[in-house]
Design a protein around this motif. Structure first.
Motif, PDB file in Angstrom:
ATOM      1  N   VAL A  39      33.896  50.998  31.760  1.00 16.54           N
ATOM      2  CA  VAL A  39      34.132  51.354  30.357  1.00 16.54           C
ATOM      3  C   VAL A  39      33.715  50.221  29.428  1.00 16.54           C
ATOM      4  N   ILE A  40      34.223  49.041  29.682  1.00 17.57           N
ATOM      5  CA  ILE A  40      33.921  47.904  28.816  1.00 17.57           C
ATOM      6  C   ILE A  40      32.558  47.296  29.150  1.00 17.57           C
ATOM      7  N   GLU A  41      32.087  47.539  30.342  1.00 14.60           N
ATOM      8  CA  GLU A  41      30.821  47.006  30.856  1.00 14.60           C
ATOM      9  C   GLU A  41      30.808  45.478  30.875  1.00 14.60           C
ATOM     10  N   SER A  42      31.960  44.908  31.119  1.00  8.85           N
ATOM     11  CA  SER A  42      32.100  43.467  31.279  1.00  8.85           C
ATOM     12  C   SER A  42      33.190  43.239  32.328  1.00  8.85           C
ATOM     13  N   PRO A  43      32.802  43.273  33.605  1.00  9.62           N
ATOM     14  CA  PRO A  43      33.818  43.230  34.659  1.00  9.62           C
ATOM     15  C   PRO A  43      34.659  41.950  34.632  1.00  9.62           C
ATOM     16  N   ALA A  44      35.945  42.134  34.854  1.00  9.08           N
ATOM     17  CA  ALA A  44      36.866  40.998  34.946  1.00  9.08           C
ATOM     18  C   ALA A  44      36.561  40.257  36.250  1.00  9.08           C
ATOM     19  N   THR A  45      36.349  38.979  36.173  1.00  7.21           N
ATOM     20  CA  THR A  45      35.920  38.205  37.346  1.00  7.21           C
ATOM     21  C   THR A  45      37.035  37.992  38.357  1.00  7.21           C
ATOM     22  N   TRP A  46      38.258  38.037  37.928  1.00  5.29           N
ATOM     23  CA  TRP A  46      39.378  37.714  38.811  1.00  5.29           C
ATOM     24  C   TRP A  46      39.854  38.896  39.649  1.00  5.29           C
ATOM     25  N   THR A  47      39.458  40.114  39.284  1.00  9.21           N
ATOM     26  CA  THR A  47      40.055  41.294  39.907  1.00  9.21           C
ATOM     27  C   THR A  47      39.686  41.467  41.375  1.00  9.21           C
ATOM     28  N   GLU A  48      38.453  41.170  41.745  1.00  5.05           N
ATOM     29  CA  GLU A  48      38.057  41.349  43.144  1.00  5.05           C
ATOM     30  C   GLU A  48      38.866  40.441  44.067  1.00  5.05           C
ATOM     31  N   GLU A  49      38.978  39.189  43.696  1.00  2.00           N
ATOM     32  CA  GLU A  49      39.735  38.237  44.505  1.00  2.00           C
ATOM     33  C   GLU A  49      41.226  38.585  44.523  1.00  2.00           C
ATOM     34  N   ALA A  50      41.762  38.952  43.374  1.00  2.00           N
ATOM     35  CA  ALA A  50      43.183  39.323  43.300  1.00  2.00           C
ATOM     36  C   ALA A  50      43.466  40.564  44.144  1.00  2.00           C
ATOM     37  N   ALA A  51      42.581  41.547  44.097  1.00  2.00           N
ATOM     38  CA  ALA A  51      42.765  42.763  44.891  1.00  2.00           C
ATOM     39  C   ALA A  51      42.699  42.443  46.386  1.00  2.00           C
ATOM     40  N   ARG A  52      41.762  41.603  46.768  1.00  2.00           N
ATOM     41  CA  ARG A  52      41.618  41.239  48.186  1.00  2.00           C
ATOM     42  C   ARG A  52      42.870  40.557  48.708  1.00  2.00           C
ATOM     43  N   TYR A  53      43.384  39.588  47.992  1.00  2.00           N
ATOM     44  CA  TYR A  53      44.551  38.844  48.472  1.00  2.00           C
ATOM     45  C   TYR A  53      45.832  39.674  48.379  1.00  2.00           C
ATOM     46  N   THR A  54      45.935  40.520  47.380  1.00  2.00           N
ATOM     47  CA  THR A  54      47.078  41.423  47.294  1.00  2.00           C
ATOM     48  C   THR A  54      47.071  42.380  48.480  1.00  2.00           C
ATOM     49  N   PHE A  55      45.887  42.878  48.821  1.00  2.00           N
ATOM     50  CA  PHE A  55      45.756  43.787  49.959  1.00  2.00           C
ATOM     51  C   PHE A  55      46.136  43.092  51.262  1.00  2.00           C
ATOM     52  N   VAL A  56      45.757  41.835  51.429  1.00  2.00           N
ATOM     53  CA  VAL A  56      46.099  41.086  52.645  1.00  2.00           C
ATOM     54  C   VAL A  56      47.614  40.932  52.768  1.00  2.00           C
ATOM     55  N   TRP A  57      48.270  40.507  51.700  1.00  2.00           N
ATOM     56  CA  TRP A  57      49.723  40.349  51.744  1.00  2.00           C
ATOM     57  C   TRP A  57      50.411  41.691  51.977  1.00  2.00           C
ATOM     58  N   LEU A  58      49.935  42.738  51.321  1.00  2.00           N
ATOM     59  CA  LEU A  58      50.487  44.069  51.522  1.00  2.00           C
ATOM     60  C   LEU A  58      50.332  44.503  52.976  1.00  2.00           C
ATOM     61  N   GLY A  59      49.168  44.291  53.554  1.00  2.00           N
ATOM     62  CA  GLY A  59      48.931  44.681  54.940  1.00  2.00           C
ATOM     63  C   GLY A  59      49.840  43.967  55.921  1.00  2.00           C
ATOM     64  N   PHE A  60      50.017  42.672  55.735  1.00  2.00           N
ATOM     65  CA  PHE A  60      50.884  41.913  56.640  1.00  2.00           C
ATOM     66  C   PHE A  60      52.350  42.337  56.492  1.00  2.00           C
ATOM     67  N   PHE A  61      52.822  42.469  55.265  1.00  2.00           N
ATOM     68  CA  PHE A  61      54.217  42.865  55.061  1.00  2.00           C
ATOM     69  C   PHE A  61      54.473  44.282  55.570  1.00  2.00           C
ATOM     70  N   ALA A  62      53.535  45.187  55.326  1.00  2.00           N
ATOM     71  CA  ALA A  62      53.701  46.557  55.806  1.00  2.00           C
ATOM     72  C   ALA A  62      53.665  46.599  57.334  1.00  2.00           C
ATOM     73  N   ALA A  63      52.838  45.766  57.958  1.00  2.00           N
ATOM     74  CA  ALA A  63      52.794  45.716  59.421  1.00  2.00           C
ATOM     75  C   ALA A  63      54.133  45.246  59.984  1.00  2.00           C
ATOM     76  N   ALA A  64      54.741  44.256  59.362  1.00  2.00           N
ATOM     77  CA  ALA A  64      56.057  43.795  59.811  1.00  2.00           C
ATOM     78  C   ALA A  64      57.099  44.900  59.643  1.00  2.00           C
ATOM     79  N   LEU A  65      57.023  45.629  58.550  1.00  2.00           N
ATOM     80  CA  LEU A  65      57.968  46.722  58.317  1.00  2.00           C
ATOM     81  C   LEU A  65      57.795  47.834  59.352  1.00  2.00           C
TER      82      LEU A  65
END
Length: 167
Positions: free
Chosen positions: A36-62
């Motif tokens: 939409v804005i045609e100016s991608p936020a630079t931090w989102t890819e890295e934040a999504a990747r690390y959030t996904f990693v933490w989510l995956g590990f915590f969900a695996a423990a659960l």
């Protein structure tokens, strides 16, 4: 020990819900800024990747807490209940060894080795992201000890009774 397990379950459930919601928000923002804005936020890819990693590990423990992990137990079901319990305890001891060596020790070493490596788009370090490994390892060890005690006291079945999926 049952109260500890229930408390950890509640914390992991909420952490998983919050991390999943955060992941959705980050990815939606990433798509919005790119399309939409045609100016991608630079931090989102890295934040999504690390959030996904933490989510995956915590969900695996659960999932491990709930004995929801994959188990091929066709052969074990053929044995008497006493043998099934011995095998169940041995499996939990193997899981404790794996979690201690790979997740706690290996994860701690990986975290310390990358502690000074800065993230490219976020504040913080790669080592801080790797801390999820020893944290999850300790959680899995606690859950495995809970399952060992449950086997020895016969408070849970040696082999999970599952209904076949009906399609």
């Amino acid at each position: 020990m049952h109260a500890l397990k229930n408390g950890l379950d509640a914390v992991l459930k909420w952490a998983s819900v919050v991390l999943f919601a955060l992941l959705v928000v980050i990815v939606v923002w990433q798509v919005f800024t790119r399309q939409v804005i045609e100016s991608p936020a630079t931090w989102t890819e890295e934040a999504a990747r690390y959030t996904f990693v933490w989510l995956g590990f915590f969900a695996a423990a659960l999932v491990f807490s709930e004995r929801g992990h994959i188990a091929v137990d066709f052969l074990v079901r053929q044995f008497p209940e006493a043998v099934q319990r011995v095998i169940a305890v041995l499996v939990q001891l193997a899981i404790i060894a794996f979690a201690a060596i790979t997740l706690v020790y290996g994860g701690w070493r990986a975290s310390q080795g990358a502690w000074n490596q800065n993230l490219t788009a976020l504040s913080g370090t790669v080592g801080q992201m790797y801390l999820v490994m020893p944290i999850t390892g300790v959680l899995i060890i606690i859950y495995a000890l809970y399952h060992v005690v449950a086997q020895l006291t016969r408070s849970e079945s040696a082999v999970e009774d599952v209904e076949p999926d009906v399609i």
